[in-house]
Motif scaffolding. Structure first.
Motif, PDB file in Angstrom:
ATOM      1  N   ASP A 129     -23.505  14.330 -38.719  1.00 44.41           N
ATOM      2  CA  ASP A 129     -23.179  15.509 -39.652  1.00 44.41           C
ATOM      3  C   ASP A 129     -24.329  16.117 -40.332  1.00 44.41           C
ATOM      4  O   ASP A 129     -24.514  16.253 -41.683  1.00 44.41           O
ATOM      5  N   ASN A 145     -22.746  33.803 -46.927  1.00 48.66           N
ATOM      6  CA  ASN A 145     -21.400  33.591 -46.624  1.00 48.66           C
ATOM      7  C   ASN A 145     -20.737  32.929 -47.737  1.00 48.66           C
ATOM      8  O   ASN A 145     -21.213  32.232 -48.598  1.00 48.66           O
ATOM      9  N   HIS A 148     -18.801  27.924 -45.994  1.00 45.67           N
ATOM     10  CA  HIS A 148     -19.567  27.348 -44.768  1.00 45.67           C
ATOM     11  C   HIS A 148     -20.938  28.299 -45.024  1.00 45.67           C
ATOM     12  O   HIS A 148     -21.402  28.582 -43.917  1.00 45.67           O
ATOM     13  N   GLU A 149     -21.426  28.360 -46.131  1.00 43.02           N
ATOM     14  CA  GLU A 149     -22.829  28.753 -46.002  1.00 43.02           C
ATOM     15  C   GLU A 149     -23.868  27.728 -45.600  1.00 43.02           C
ATOM     16  O   GLU A 149     -23.699  26.723 -45.550  1.00 43.02           O
ATOM     17  N   SER A 150     -25.028  28.427 -45.008  1.00 39.69           N
ATOM     18  CA  SER A 150     -25.923  27.616 -44.327  1.00 39.69           C
ATOM     19  C   SER A 150     -27.421  28.351 -44.805  1.00 39.69           C
ATOM     20  O   SER A 150     -27.436  29.355 -45.124  1.00 39.69           O
ATOM     21  N   GLN A 180      -9.399  22.528 -49.162  1.00 43.10           N
ATOM     22  CA  GLN A 180      -9.334  23.144 -47.668  1.00 43.10           C
ATOM     23  C   GLN A 180      -8.856  24.419 -47.805  1.00 43.10           C
ATOM     24  O   GLN A 180      -8.893  25.301 -46.927  1.00 43.10           O
ATOM     25  N   TYR A 183     -10.724  27.083 -48.755  1.00 40.15           N
ATOM     26  CA  TYR A 183     -11.777  27.505 -48.128  1.00 40.15           C
ATOM     27  C   TYR A 183     -11.215  28.371 -47.063  1.00 40.15           C
ATOM     28  O   TYR A 183     -11.901  29.396 -46.439  1.00 40.15           O
ATOM     29  N   TRP A 187     -12.451  32.098 -45.991  1.00 42.94           N
ATOM     30  CA  TRP A 187     -12.688  32.356 -44.618  1.00 42.94           C
ATOM     31  C   TRP A 187     -12.010  33.581 -43.994  1.00 42.94           C
ATOM     32  O   TRP A 187     -12.677  34.197 -43.446  1.00 42.94           O
TER      33      TRP A 187
END
Length: 258
Positions: A129, A145, A148-150, A180, A183, A187
């Motif tokens: 992961d 985002n 689930h930002e990156s 969850q 999220y 999303w």
């Protein structure tokens, strides 16, 4: 002279997990915590540990909150972590070595060991992961985002580091499920705003695919009963995401920002 490190984190009502997180990065040159409106002792704990604390209750999503948190950092490199994560001694040693001699145009990924119902998973897509968390402050930042930002690092070389980041993903199942669901809703709202659509067949196709991917393709069965349960949880999360998107498409759900 080695580059200096700012550990940056965002938080809300994290008093139960924050002390161990802060202790694991006490060696850093600076710790910056951006709180989004805690009603527990999160802020007091961070201040007592010597962290620089800022508050922003105007929540616009995880990506923008991380961007704002990074703007308060002052040192050469950023290590972005969450309050339910801990830097292991091996990882700390690796990070210090990188800061002594970082590679130009590079960002660094870290393997996370994720806890699920009492077990640090070794399969199921939950290990290693890898997440990209160490980077030059002046060159890179997180995307916008909501979930689930990156890290945005186009053209950068991604270098994997030795040592693990312990992630207490699921300590309490009910809390994990609520997170969850939040999220999934965020999303779906984000995708709906972009004009994305899904059919009923798509909902069930994605759901079944998530179960099989976790259990079989990612060898979740090797994680024992937790692997089977996680496959179901991932399928449930996927169903919630796409069902909410379908409901928004049909006008059955109000599109409100969380």
């Amino acid at each position: 002279m080695p580059n200096r490190l700012s550990v940056v984190m965002i938080a809300k009502n994290a008093a139960d997990v924050l002390p161990e997180c802060l202790a694991s990065v006490a060696w850093a040159d600076e710790v910056v915590l951006l709180d989004s409106g805690s009603t527990d002792s999160t802020v007091e704990i961070a201040l007592q540990a010597g962290a620089k604390v800022f508050i922003n209750e105007n929540w616009q999503g995880f990506g923008k909150q991380r961007q704002l948190a990074q703007s308060y950092a002052s040192h050469d490199y950023i290590l972005m972590i969450d309050t339910d994560e801990r830097v292991t001694p091996e990882l700390a040693s690796t990070l210090k070595a990188v800061l002594d001699n970082p590679q130009p145009d590079a960002v660094y990924s870290i393997a996370r060991r994720n806890l699920f119902l009492g077990r640090f998973m070794r399969h199921s897509g939950w290990y290693p992961d890898r997440v990209t968390r160490l980077y030059a402050r002046s060159r890179y930042r997180y995307n916008d985002n909501q979930v689930h930002e990156s890290l945005e690092a186009p053209g950068a070389k991604i270098i994997p580091l030795k040592g693990d980041l312990l992630h207490l993903t699921c300590r309490d199942f009910a809390s994990f499920q609520r997170k969850q669901l939040n999220y999934a809703t965020a999303w779906a709202q984000e995708r709906h705003q972009r004009g994305k659509r899904v059919s009923l067949a798509g909902i069930f196709g994605h759901t079944f695919g998530a179960f099989c991917k976790t259990l079989l393709l990612r060898a979740g069965f090797l994680d024992g009963k937790q692997g089977w349960l996680l496959a179901v949880v991932n399928a449930q999360y996927t169903f919630n995401k796409y069902a909410e998107l379908w409901a928004l498409n049909q006008g059955y759900t109000e599109n409100k920002t969380l």
